[in-house]
Design a protein around this motif. Structure first.
Motif, PDB file in Angstrom:
ATOM      1  N   UNK A 117       1.082  -1.162  -0.082  1.00 11.50           N
ATOM      2  CA  UNK A 117       0.010  -0.304   0.368  1.00 11.50           C
ATOM      3  C   UNK A 117       1.105   1.601   0.235  1.00 11.50           C
ATOM      4  N   UNK A 118       0.486   2.064  -0.877  1.00  9.84           N
ATOM      5  CA  UNK A 118       1.282   3.406  -1.333  1.00  9.84           C
ATOM      6  C   UNK A 118       0.686   4.895  -0.594  1.00  9.84           C
ATOM      7  N   UNK A 119       0.813   5.366  -0.110  1.00  9.43           N
ATOM      8  CA  UNK A 119       0.388   6.037   0.880  1.00  9.43           C
ATOM      9  C   UNK A 119       0.141   8.101  -0.248  1.00  9.43           C
ATOM     10  N   UNK A 120      -0.651   8.183  -0.532  1.00  6.41           N
ATOM     11  CA  UNK A 120      -0.254   9.254  -1.546  1.00  6.41           C
ATOM     12  C   UNK A 120       0.612  10.771  -0.497  1.00  6.41           C
ATOM     13  N   UNK A 121       1.202  11.240  -1.433  1.00  4.48           N
ATOM     14  CA  UNK A 121       1.883  12.501  -0.790  1.00  4.48           C
ATOM     15  C   UNK A 121       0.486  13.767  -0.798  1.00  4.48           C
ATOM     16  N   UNK A 122       0.967  14.825  -0.279  1.00 11.76           N
ATOM     17  CA  UNK A 122       0.098  15.502   0.226  1.00 11.76           C
ATOM     18  C   UNK A 122      -0.480  15.960  -0.150  1.00 11.76           C
ATOM     19  N   UNK A 123      -0.132  16.931  -1.680  1.00  9.41           N
ATOM     20  CA  UNK A 123      -0.813  16.603  -3.103  1.00  9.41           C
ATOM     21  C   UNK A 123      -0.897  17.988  -2.190  1.00  9.41           C
TER      22      UNK A 123
END
Length: 344
Positions: free
Chosen positions: A314-320
């Motif tokens: 699972x990859x956690x997205x950047x804050x973007x």
């Protein structure tokens, strides 16, 4: 003085085609703060070797992650800019350190709107020669050459600001709330070990061992390794992670010189071989998803994990352009603009 804000991110090729990737890589890798060797050697390495092989490989990677709207990093940075602009009353421009969205263009956009005082906001939580420093140095050169009457103040690294740690921690928690992961890996962009020593203002503290980064020192203000380890520590504390269920690694090394350890790819492989079936990974050196997060981690990292027996990656997205992150940056900007005080 009329105030304005210049957000600055890394940059991107204009397209995923090899010719545009080559142009972008040429500018990026010829930066003396990225590959910090003498000009003649850097030219021979970059133009004589790297640019003859890497653009085609990188172009294939960019094509995997390229969006219909364009480069993910650019699109996400523009979304962040637009949201912040709605929250502040001062002009907000966006620039990239490399590529066609230049810092000079960003400054010109603000000056054309009557701005006399600029808050330069490098979009990097941690300080590094190849990120924050190259942005601030180039911006000052441009100010002296083209905008001598412009006042510019730069936002320092915000890696340990409590409200940033809270936003980052909440983002991780929200994205993993339905995941039964066994291990959380904090993967940061790698840099050569010599960059750490060059940034040591004490000229003696940084040994790049298990003690110097946890021993108080003025060197930590500009120590990328310390700042990365501190983000991991603070987030783990905030999320109440148990010892042994999380770790730190560094990705994207280039060349043969020693880079910060441990390497992300080898850490992923080791965890899989040790029997970890479900792991999650977060990339706190980036505020916007980009090639390094979308391809190197989410694609190559997942493939490697599965090859060694892992099941769920699972990859956690950047804050973007997360609303909480937008609100935080907007609060900092408004505080600076109204009170002319250092962001804290």
């Amino acid at each position: 003085m009329k105030k304005g804000i210049l957000l600055v991110n890394l940059g991107s090729p204009d397209s995923p085609e090899p010719k545009d990737v080559k142009k972008y890589l040429g500018e990026f890798l010829m930066d003396e703060r990225v590959i910090d060797i003498p000009l003649a050697a850097r030219t021979a390495l970059v133009k004589g070797i790297i640019l003859n092989t890497r653009p085609k490989q990188s172009a294939k990677a960019y094509k995997k992650i390229w969006w219909d709207e364009g480069s993910p990093l650019i699109v996400l940075s523009e979304r962040l800019q637009n949201k912040i602009q709605k929250e502040v009353e001062y002009p907000v421009a966006l620039a990239m350190r490399y590529g066609s969205m230049t810092i000079k263009k960003g400054l010109e956009e603000l000056v054309d709107k009557g701005v006399e005082e600029v808050l330069l906001f490098p979009l990097y939580p941690q300080f590094a020669m190849a990120t924050t420093e190259t942005i601030t140095v180039l911006t000052e050169e441009l100010r002296q050459q083209h905008f001598p009457n412009l006042k510019i103040e730069s936002v320092p690294a915000f890696y340990n600001k409590p409200d940033y740690i809270e936003v980052l921690s909440n983002s991780i928690k929200n994205h993993l709330k339905d995941k039964n992961y066994e291990h959380l890996l904090f993967s940061y962009h790698g840099i050569p070990e010599r960059h750490i020593r060059k940034s040591d203002i004490t000229k003696s503290h940084c040994k790049i061992n298990n003690s110097c980064c946890v021993t108080p020192s003025k060197a930590h203000e500009f120590c990328y390794r310390h700042q990365c380890l501190e983000v991991t520590r603070l987030v783990a504390e905030k999320l109440q992670l148990k010892e042994g269920t999380y770790s730190t690694s560094f990705q994207s090394r280039l060349g043969f010189d020693p880079w910060l350890l441990p390497y992300t790819d080898r850490t992923i492989e080791r965890l899989g071989k040790q029997g970890i079936k479900n792991m999650a990974i977060v990339t706190p050196a980036f505020v916007s998803d980009c090639l390094e997060t979308l391809e190197e981690i989410a694609m190559e990292g997942a493939e490697l994990f599965h090859e060694v027996g892992g099941k769920e990656f699972t990859t956690v997205p950047c804050l973007n352009d997360d609303d909480a992150f937008v609100n935080l940056l907007s609060k900092w900007i408004n505080t600076w603009a109204k009170e002319s005080v250092e962001i804290s």
